[in-house]
Design a protein around this motif. Structure first.
Motif, PDB file in Angstrom:
ATOM      1  N   ARG A  10      -3.946   3.201  -0.223  1.00 59.99           N
ATOM      2  CA  ARG A  10      -4.318   2.735  -1.437  1.00 59.99           C
ATOM      3  C   ARG A  10      -3.511   1.545  -1.850  1.00 59.99           C
ATOM      4  N   GLN A  58     -10.621   6.139   4.967  1.00 59.06           N
ATOM      5  CA  GLN A  58      -9.548   7.339   4.590  1.00 59.06           C
ATOM      6  C   GLN A  58      -8.762   7.314   5.965  1.00 59.06           C
ATOM      7  N   TYR A 115       0.793  -1.052   0.081  1.00 63.89           N
ATOM      8  CA  TYR A 115       0.058   0.118  -0.052  1.00 63.89           C
ATOM      9  C   TYR A 115       1.026   1.178   0.097  1.00 63.89           C
ATOM     10  N   ASP A 171      -5.521  -1.028  -6.818  1.00 57.86           N
ATOM     11  CA  ASP A 171      -6.204   0.228  -7.353  1.00 57.86           C
ATOM     12  C   ASP A 171      -5.193   1.091  -8.157  1.00 57.86           C
TER      13      ASP A 171
END
Lengths: 113, 111
Positions: free
Chosen positions: A44, B103, A35, A59
Protein backbone atom coordinates in the motif's frame (compact mmCIF):
# COMPACT_ATOMS: atom_id res chain seq x y z
CA UNK A 1 25.28 -2.51 -9.14
CA UNK A 2 22.41 -0.09 -8.70
CA UNK A 3 21.01 0.14 -5.26
CA UNK A 4 18.28 1.40 -3.04
CA UNK A 5 19.44 1.34 0.54
CA UNK A 6 17.24 1.51 3.60
CA UNK A 7 19.01 2.49 6.76
CA UNK A 8 17.63 -0.22 9.05
CA UNK A 9 16.47 -3.79 8.48
CA UNK A 10 14.79 -4.12 11.88
CA UNK A 11 13.56 -1.41 14.20
CA UNK A 12 11.71 -1.50 17.51
CA UNK A 13 10.14 1.72 18.78
CA UNK A 14 7.81 2.70 21.57
CA UNK A 15 4.32 4.10 21.12
CA UNK A 16 4.42 7.86 20.75
CA UNK A 17 8.01 8.06 19.54
CA UNK A 18 8.92 9.98 16.39
CA UNK A 19 10.43 7.54 13.90
CA UNK A 20 12.58 8.27 10.87
CA UNK A 21 13.03 5.74 8.08
CA UNK A 22 15.71 6.67 5.58
CA UNK A 23 16.06 5.61 1.96
CA UNK A 24 18.93 6.44 -0.41
CA UNK A 25 19.24 5.53 -4.08
CA UNK A 26 22.28 5.85 -6.30
CA UNK A 27 20.56 5.59 -9.67
CA UNK A 28 19.72 9.27 -10.20
CA UNK A 29 16.03 8.30 -10.32
CA UNK A 30 13.46 11.07 -10.20
CA UNK A 31 10.69 9.00 -8.59
CA UNK A 32 10.79 7.62 -5.08
CA UNK A 33 8.10 5.78 -3.16
CA UNK A 34 7.27 4.53 0.31
CA UNK A 35 5.04 1.48 0.76
CA UNK A 36 3.97 -0.58 3.70
CA UNK A 37 3.37 -4.29 3.27
CA UNK A 38 1.01 -6.31 5.45
CA UNK A 39 -0.14 -9.92 5.04
CA UNK A 40 -3.24 -10.18 2.86
CA UNK A 41 -3.17 -6.47 2.01
CA UNK A 42 -0.22 -6.38 -0.36
CA UNK A 43 1.77 -3.21 -0.92
CA UNK A 44 0.00 0.00 0.00
CA UNK A 45 1.39 3.33 -1.12
CA UNK A 46 2.02 5.85 1.65
CA UNK A 47 3.73 8.74 -0.13
CA UNK A 48 5.68 9.33 -3.30
CA UNK A 49 7.85 12.02 -4.81
CA UNK A 50 8.50 12.94 -8.41
CA UNK A 51 11.24 15.44 -7.70
CA UNK A 52 13.23 17.14 -4.99
CA UNK A 53 10.99 18.92 -2.47
CA UNK A 54 7.90 17.49 -4.16
CA UNK A 55 5.65 14.99 -2.46
CA UNK A 56 2.24 13.53 -3.02
CA UNK A 57 -0.02 11.48 -0.82
CA UNK A 58 -0.59 7.88 -1.65
CA UNK A 59 -3.43 5.69 -0.50
CA UNK A 60 -2.69 5.65 3.24
CA UNK A 61 -0.83 8.84 4.24
CA UNK A 62 -2.47 9.30 7.64
CA UNK A 63 0.04 9.28 10.48
CA UNK A 64 3.00 9.70 8.12
CA UNK A 65 4.98 12.51 6.52
CA UNK A 66 7.93 12.57 4.15
CA UNK A 67 10.90 14.69 3.25
CA UNK A 68 12.90 14.91 0.06
CA UNK A 69 15.58 17.56 0.36
CA UNK A 70 17.99 15.83 -2.04
CA UNK A 71 17.28 13.78 -5.13
CA UNK A 72 18.87 10.64 -3.76
CA UNK A 73 17.21 10.64 -0.33
CA UNK A 74 13.58 10.12 0.63
CA UNK A 75 12.68 9.94 4.31
CA UNK A 76 9.51 8.61 5.88
CA UNK A 77 8.52 10.06 9.23
CA UNK A 78 6.09 8.59 11.73
CA UNK A 79 5.16 11.63 13.78
CA UNK A 80 3.89 9.64 16.77
CA UNK A 81 4.29 5.92 16.30
CA UNK A 82 1.35 3.68 17.08
CA UNK A 83 1.04 -0.10 17.29
CA UNK A 84 -1.02 -0.23 14.08
CA UNK A 85 2.02 1.09 12.24
CA UNK A 86 3.88 -2.12 12.96
CA UNK A 87 4.67 -3.33 9.45
CA UNK A 88 7.25 -3.93 6.75
CA UNK A 89 8.19 -0.66 5.05
CA UNK A 90 9.57 -0.74 1.52
CA UNK A 91 11.23 2.10 -0.34
CA UNK A 92 11.48 2.09 -4.14
CA UNK A 93 12.72 4.30 -6.92
CA UNK A 94 12.12 4.52 -10.66
CA UNK A 95 12.60 6.56 -13.80
CA UNK A 96 9.94 9.22 -14.48
CA UNK A 97 7.55 6.96 -16.41
CA UNK A 98 8.30 3.89 -14.35
CA UNK A 99 8.34 1.84 -17.51
CA UNK A 100 10.82 -0.73 -16.21
CA UNK A 101 9.22 -0.88 -12.81
CA UNK A 102 10.80 -0.17 -9.49
CA UNK A 103 14.04 -0.95 -7.80
CA UNK A 104 13.26 -1.79 -4.20
CA UNK A 105 15.20 -1.40 -1.00
CA UNK A 106 15.57 -4.37 1.34
CA UNK A 107 12.80 -3.18 3.60
CA UNK A 108 12.56 -2.13 7.23
CA UNK A 109 10.56 -4.28 9.59
CA UNK A 110 9.22 -1.85 12.18
CA UNK A 111 7.70 -3.03 15.43
CA UNK A 112 5.94 -0.48 17.64
CA UNK A 113 5.46 -1.64 21.22
CA UNK B 1 -10.44 3.08 -10.20
CA UNK B 2 -7.40 1.18 -11.44
CA UNK B 3 -7.09 -2.24 -9.86
CA UNK B 4 -4.92 -5.38 -9.94
CA UNK B 5 -6.17 -8.64 -8.44
CA UNK B 6 -4.11 -11.77 -7.87
CA UNK B 7 -5.27 -15.28 -7.16
CA UNK B 8 -4.92 -17.42 -5.25
CA UNK B 9 -3.73 -15.43 -2.24
CA UNK B 10 -1.83 -18.41 -0.95
CA UNK B 11 -0.82 -21.81 -2.20
CA UNK B 12 0.93 -24.84 -0.74
CA UNK B 13 2.45 -27.44 -3.07
CA UNK B 14 5.09 -30.16 -2.97
CA UNK B 15 8.40 -30.16 -4.75
CA UNK B 16 8.03 -31.15 -8.37
CA UNK B 17 4.52 -29.78 -8.73
CA UNK B 18 3.60 -27.21 -11.38
CA UNK B 19 1.84 -24.04 -10.25
CA UNK B 20 -0.04 -21.27 -12.05
CA UNK B 21 -0.47 -17.87 -10.49
CA UNK B 22 -3.06 -15.46 -11.85
CA UNK B 23 -3.18 -11.71 -12.20
CA UNK B 24 -6.06 -9.68 -13.63
CA UNK B 25 -6.17 -5.93 -14.06
CA UNK B 26 -8.43 -3.01 -14.78
CA UNK B 27 -6.27 -0.07 -15.76
CA UNK B 28 -7.24 2.94 -17.82
CA UNK B 29 -3.97 3.29 -19.73
CA UNK B 30 -2.02 0.05 -19.73
CA UNK B 31 1.69 0.15 -20.59
CA UNK B 32 3.24 -2.97 -19.10
CA UNK B 33 2.79 -5.70 -16.51
CA UNK B 34 5.53 -6.80 -14.16
CA UNK B 35 6.09 -9.87 -12.01
CA UNK B 36 8.27 -9.76 -8.90
CA UNK B 37 9.46 -12.44 -6.49
CA UNK B 38 9.85 -11.50 -2.83
CA UNK B 39 11.59 -13.72 -0.35
CA UNK B 40 12.47 -12.32 3.04
CA UNK B 41 13.67 -8.99 1.71
CA UNK B 42 13.22 -6.72 -1.32
CA UNK B 43 11.08 -7.81 -4.27
CA UNK B 44 13.23 -8.81 -7.22
CA UNK B 45 12.22 -8.40 -10.83
CA UNK B 46 11.15 -11.48 -12.80
CA UNK B 47 9.42 -10.44 -16.01
CA UNK B 48 8.03 -7.48 -17.87
CA UNK B 49 5.23 -8.04 -20.38
CA UNK B 50 3.99 -5.47 -22.85
CA UNK B 51 1.72 -5.33 -25.85
CA UNK B 52 4.70 -6.17 -28.01
CA UNK B 53 6.14 -8.83 -25.73
CA UNK B 54 3.38 -10.99 -24.37
CA UNK B 55 5.33 -14.12 -23.45
CA UNK B 56 8.52 -14.48 -21.43
CA UNK B 57 10.43 -17.52 -20.17
CA UNK B 58 13.36 -18.01 -17.86
CA UNK B 59 14.27 -21.52 -16.85
CA UNK B 60 11.33 -23.10 -15.04
CA UNK B 61 9.39 -19.83 -14.92
CA UNK B 62 7.25 -18.47 -17.71
CA UNK B 63 4.62 -15.79 -18.04
CA UNK B 64 1.98 -14.85 -20.59
CA UNK B 65 -0.04 -11.69 -21.04
CA UNK B 66 -3.59 -12.01 -22.36
CA UNK B 67 -4.47 -8.55 -23.65
CA UNK B 68 -8.02 -9.54 -24.49
CA UNK B 69 -8.78 -10.97 -21.04
CA UNK B 70 -6.71 -8.27 -19.28
CA UNK B 71 -4.81 -10.86 -17.34
CA UNK B 72 -1.51 -12.62 -16.95
CA UNK B 73 -0.34 -15.94 -15.60
CA UNK B 74 2.96 -16.95 -14.06
CA UNK B 75 3.83 -20.63 -14.40
CA UNK B 76 6.44 -22.42 -12.37
CA UNK B 77 7.24 -25.99 -13.37
CA UNK B 78 9.07 -28.60 -11.28
CA UNK B 79 8.83 -26.41 -8.19
CA UNK B 80 11.63 -26.37 -5.62
CA UNK B 81 11.69 -25.23 -2.00
CA UNK B 82 13.64 -22.17 -3.16
CA UNK B 83 10.57 -21.04 -5.09
CA UNK B 84 8.79 -20.37 -1.80
CA UNK B 85 8.10 -16.65 -1.80
CA UNK B 86 5.50 -13.95 -2.32
CA UNK B 87 4.87 -13.31 -6.01
CA UNK B 88 3.75 -9.80 -6.84
CA UNK B 89 2.04 -8.63 -9.99
CA UNK B 90 2.08 -4.94 -10.87
CA UNK B 91 0.79 -2.87 -13.77
CA UNK B 92 2.44 0.28 -15.12
CA UNK B 93 -0.11 2.79 -16.42
CA UNK B 94 1.13 4.99 -19.23
CA UNK B 95 0.05 8.26 -17.65
CA UNK B 96 1.97 7.98 -14.39
CA UNK B 97 5.12 6.49 -12.99
CA UNK B 98 3.22 4.85 -10.15
CA UNK B 99 2.86 1.06 -10.21
CA UNK B 100 -0.40 -0.58 -9.22
CA UNK B 101 0.19 -3.76 -7.23
CA UNK B 102 -1.95 -6.79 -6.61
CA UNK B 103 -2.21 -8.30 -3.14
CA UNK B 104 0.46 -10.89 -3.88
CA UNK B 105 0.36 -14.70 -3.89
CA UNK B 106 2.24 -16.49 -1.12
CA UNK B 107 3.65 -19.76 -2.43
CA UNK B 108 4.99 -22.42 -0.09
CA UNK B 109 6.78 -25.39 -1.61
CA UNK B 110 7.18 -28.34 0.76
CA UNK B 111 9.94 -30.93 0.39
Amino acid sequence: DVKVTQSSRYLVKRTGEKVFLECVQDMDHENMFWYRQDPGLGLRLIYFSYDVKMKEKGDIPEGYSVSREKKERFSLILESASTNQTSMYLCASSTPQGYYGYTFGSGTRLTVV
Amino acid sequence: EDKVVQSPLSLVVHEGDTVTLNCSYEVTNFRSLLWYKQEKKAPTFLFMLTSSGIEKKSGRLSSILDKKELSSILNITATQTGDSAIYLCAVVPSNTGKLIFGQGTTLQVKP
